[in-house]
Design a protein around this motif. Sequence first.
Motif, PDB file in Angstrom:
ATOM      1  N   GLN A  51       0.834  -1.212   0.000  1.00  0.00           N
ATOM      2  CA  GLN A  51       0.000   0.000   0.000  1.00  0.00           C
ATOM      3  C   GLN A  51       0.866   1.260   0.000  1.00  0.00           C
ATOM      4  N   ALA A  52       2.051   1.163   0.611  1.00  0.00           N
ATOM      5  CA  ALA A  52       2.951   2.319   0.676  1.00  0.00           C
ATOM      6  C   ALA A  52       3.798   2.461  -0.587  1.00  0.00           C
ATOM      7  N   GLY A  53       3.628   1.525  -1.527  1.00  0.00           N
ATOM      8  CA  GLY A  53       4.366   1.603  -2.784  1.00  0.00           C
ATOM      9  C   GLY A  53       5.801   1.101  -2.683  1.00  0.00           C
ATOM     10  N   LEU A  54       6.111   0.382  -1.599  1.00  0.00           N
ATOM     11  CA  LEU A  54       7.485  -0.105  -1.425  1.00  0.00           C
ATOM     12  C   LEU A  54       7.653  -1.539  -1.934  1.00  0.00           C
ATOM     13  N   ALA A  55       6.553  -2.195  -2.187  1.00  0.00           N
ATOM     14  CA  ALA A  55       6.595  -3.560  -2.728  1.00  0.00           C
ATOM     15  C   ALA A  55       5.464  -3.714  -3.737  1.00  0.00           C
ATOM     16  N   ASN A  56       5.643  -4.654  -4.646  1.00  0.00           N
ATOM     17  CA  ASN A  56       4.592  -4.963  -5.621  1.00  0.00           C
ATOM     18  C   ASN A  56       4.143  -6.401  -5.435  1.00  0.00           C
ATOM     19  N   GLN A  57       2.838  -6.614  -5.536  1.00  0.00           N
ATOM     20  CA  GLN A  57       2.306  -7.967  -5.403  1.00  0.00           C
ATOM     21  C   GLN A  57       2.044  -8.551  -6.779  1.00  0.00           C
ATOM     22  N   LYS A  58       2.473  -9.804  -6.949  1.00  0.00           N
ATOM     23  CA  LYS A  58       2.167 -10.536  -8.186  1.00  0.00           C
ATOM     24  C   LYS A  58       1.599 -11.877  -7.774  1.00  0.00           C
ATOM     25  N   GLY A  59       0.274 -11.967  -7.750  1.00  0.00           N
ATOM     26  CA  GLY A  59      -0.363 -13.203  -7.290  1.00  0.00           C
ATOM     27  C   GLY A  59      -0.076 -13.400  -5.820  1.00  0.00           C
ATOM     28  N   ASP A  60       0.551 -14.544  -5.493  1.00  0.00           N
ATOM     29  CA  ASP A  60       0.852 -14.836  -4.088  1.00  0.00           C
ATOM     30  C   ASP A  60       2.260 -14.395  -3.694  1.00  0.00           C
ATOM     31  N   THR A  61       2.981 -13.790  -4.623  1.00  0.00           N
ATOM     32  CA  THR A  61       4.350 -13.403  -4.292  1.00  0.00           C
ATOM     33  C   THR A  61       4.528 -11.873  -4.366  1.00  0.00           C
ATOM     34  N   TYR A  62       5.635 -11.430  -3.816  1.00  0.00           N
ATOM     35  CA  TYR A  62       5.921  -9.996  -3.747  1.00  0.00           C
ATOM     36  C   TYR A  62       7.335  -9.737  -4.242  1.00  0.00           C
ATOM     37  N   GLU A  63       7.560  -8.497  -4.676  1.00  0.00           N
ATOM     38  CA  GLU A  63       8.924  -8.082  -5.021  1.00  0.00           C
ATOM     39  C   GLU A  63       9.099  -6.627  -4.609  1.00  0.00           C
ATOM     40  N   LEU A  64      10.343  -6.257  -4.419  1.00  0.00           N
ATOM     41  CA  LEU A  64      10.643  -4.883  -4.018  1.00  0.00           C
ATOM     42  C   LEU A  64      10.341  -3.938  -5.188  1.00  0.00           C
ATOM     43  N   SER A  65       9.698  -2.808  -4.908  1.00  0.00           N
ATOM     44  CA  SER A  65       9.459  -1.817  -5.961  1.00  0.00           C
ATOM     45  C   SER A  65      10.701  -0.925  -6.076  1.00  0.00           C
ATOM     46  N   SER A  66      10.730  -0.095  -7.081  1.00  0.00           N
ATOM     47  CA  SER A  66      11.895   0.795  -7.214  1.00  0.00           C
ATOM     48  C   SER A  66      11.989   1.739  -6.008  1.00  0.00           C
ATOM     49  N   ARG A  67      10.845   2.153  -5.479  1.00  0.00           N
ATOM     50  CA  ARG A  67      10.862   2.996  -4.270  1.00  0.00           C
ATOM     51  C   ARG A  67      11.388   2.222  -3.068  1.00  0.00           C
ATOM     52  N   GLY A  68      11.059   0.938  -3.022  1.00  0.00           N
ATOM     53  CA  GLY A  68      11.560   0.092  -1.939  1.00  0.00           C
ATOM     54  C   GLY A  68      13.071  -0.055  -2.009  1.00  0.00           C
ATOM     55  N   VAL A  69      13.575  -0.240  -3.230  1.00  0.00           N
ATOM     56  CA  VAL A  69      15.029  -0.361  -3.432  1.00  0.00           C
ATOM     57  C   VAL A  69      15.709   0.927  -2.968  1.00  0.00           C
ATOM     58  N   GLU A  70      15.112   2.044  -3.377  1.00  0.00           N
ATOM     59  CA  GLU A  70      15.664   3.366  -3.021  1.00  0.00           C
ATOM     60  C   GLU A  70      15.700   3.551  -1.505  1.00  0.00           C
ATOM     61  N   LEU A  71      14.587   3.187  -0.850  1.00  0.00           N
ATOM     62  CA  LEU A  71      14.495   3.360   0.608  1.00  0.00           C
ATOM     63  C   LEU A  71      15.525   2.492   1.320  1.00  0.00           C
ATOM     64  N   LEU A  72      15.658   1.240   0.881  1.00  0.00           N
ATOM     65  CA  LEU A  72      16.649   0.352   1.507  1.00  0.00           C
ATOM     66  C   LEU A  72      18.056   0.907   1.332  1.00  0.00           C
ATOM     67  N   GLY A  73      18.295   1.511   0.165  1.00  0.00           N
ATOM     68  CA  GLY A  73      19.605   2.105  -0.118  1.00  0.00           C
ATOM     69  C   GLY A  73      19.920   3.223   0.854  1.00  0.00           C
ATOM     70  N   THR A  74      18.938   4.039   1.184  1.00  0.00           N
ATOM     71  CA  THR A  74      19.188   5.152   2.106  1.00  0.00           C
ATOM     72  C   THR A  74      19.465   4.638   3.513  1.00  0.00           C
ATOM     73  N   LEU A  75      18.897   3.477   3.857  1.00  0.00           N
ATOM     74  CA  LEU A  75      19.100   2.927   5.201  1.00  0.00           C
ATOM     75  C   LEU A  75      20.502   2.374   5.371  1.00  0.00           C
ATOM     76  N   SER A  76      21.060   1.846   4.278  1.00  0.00           N
ATOM     77  CA  SER A  76      22.392   1.240   4.400  1.00  0.00           C
ATOM     78  C   SER A  76      23.503   2.275   4.289  1.00  0.00           C
ATOM     79  N   ASN A  77      23.119   3.526   3.913  1.00  0.00           N
ATOM     80  CA  ASN A  77      24.144   4.570   3.814  1.00  0.00           C
ATOM     81  C   ASN A  77      24.479   5.157   5.184  1.00  0.00           C
TER      82      ASN A  77
END
Lengths: 77, 219
Positions: A51-77
């Motif tokens: 719902q926050a746009g950080l992951a995308n759902q495809k059927g029963d599975t999920y993947e990181l969205s580009s915003r999710g990748v970006e957010l994770l990147g800022t956390l590891s910096n």
Amino acid sequence: MACISPDGKPTESGTKTLSALKSGLGSAEEIAKSTGLPLFRVRSGLRELTQAGLANQKGDTYELSSRGVELLGTLSN
Amino acid sequence: MEEVRERTISLPRIGEPAPAFEVATTQGVLKLEDFKGAWLILFSHPADFTPVCTTEFIAFAEIYPELQKRGVQLLGLSVDSVSSHIAWVRNIEEKTGVRIPFPIIADLSKEVSLAYGMIHPGQSKTETVRCVFIIDPNQIIRTILYYPLTTGRNMDEILRIIAALQTTDKNAVATPANWRPGDMVVVPPPNTQEMAEERLKQGYECVDWYLCKKKLQAK
């Protein structure tokens, strides 16, 4: 919100879930097994992250969205 | 008042699907379907920061590890707010050292309380009585317990029921009065005269053809 704090930063469980998605895990069951979080919390967290746009759902599975990748990147910096 | 009475007439029943919900809890927004695949104990308490409820929460936390071993999740509920729940569980931990590991529903709108028949106006028009709903991995209600406001629940009985239900599901047997894990179980009654006669030759411990017990094989 359980996965995202009011300031927009992911909580500890949110970060664990995002990191699991980044590592290629896609189902709630796989993520629960790898993070040690209860399955009900992972399901709820994935819904919230989607719902926050950080992951995308495809059927029963999920993947990181580009915003999710970006957010994770800022956390590891 | 009349509305509450009317809406509590339709109570969930054993063997029926548990009413769905999507609610705010101390661990985020949860739906009933989030628990699919696990056993779930949904229980209500009258109010936060009250004495009997506090003893129950400590007792639920104490049986939590055993429930986890059996694949059971706990979910509390009262008509208090999330902030009240958080303050209360923090207070319990501060005063007793017991951490409450399970989520608690903040049912301010009473939607879940009414759907599950947790408000009994003869006891209290505003607080939930002490209910326990045991819901199986397919989200079917398997057990319902109601306790009055003044009587704290018995955790041994809750564990016993979980063990009994899981034993029944795994072995297609029933459990007799006061059954405990390891005790003999009841073999389902026969449907035909032939089966009744055969049963008596099968080495079960039988009072008569309709009441036979057997030991389960240790696995």
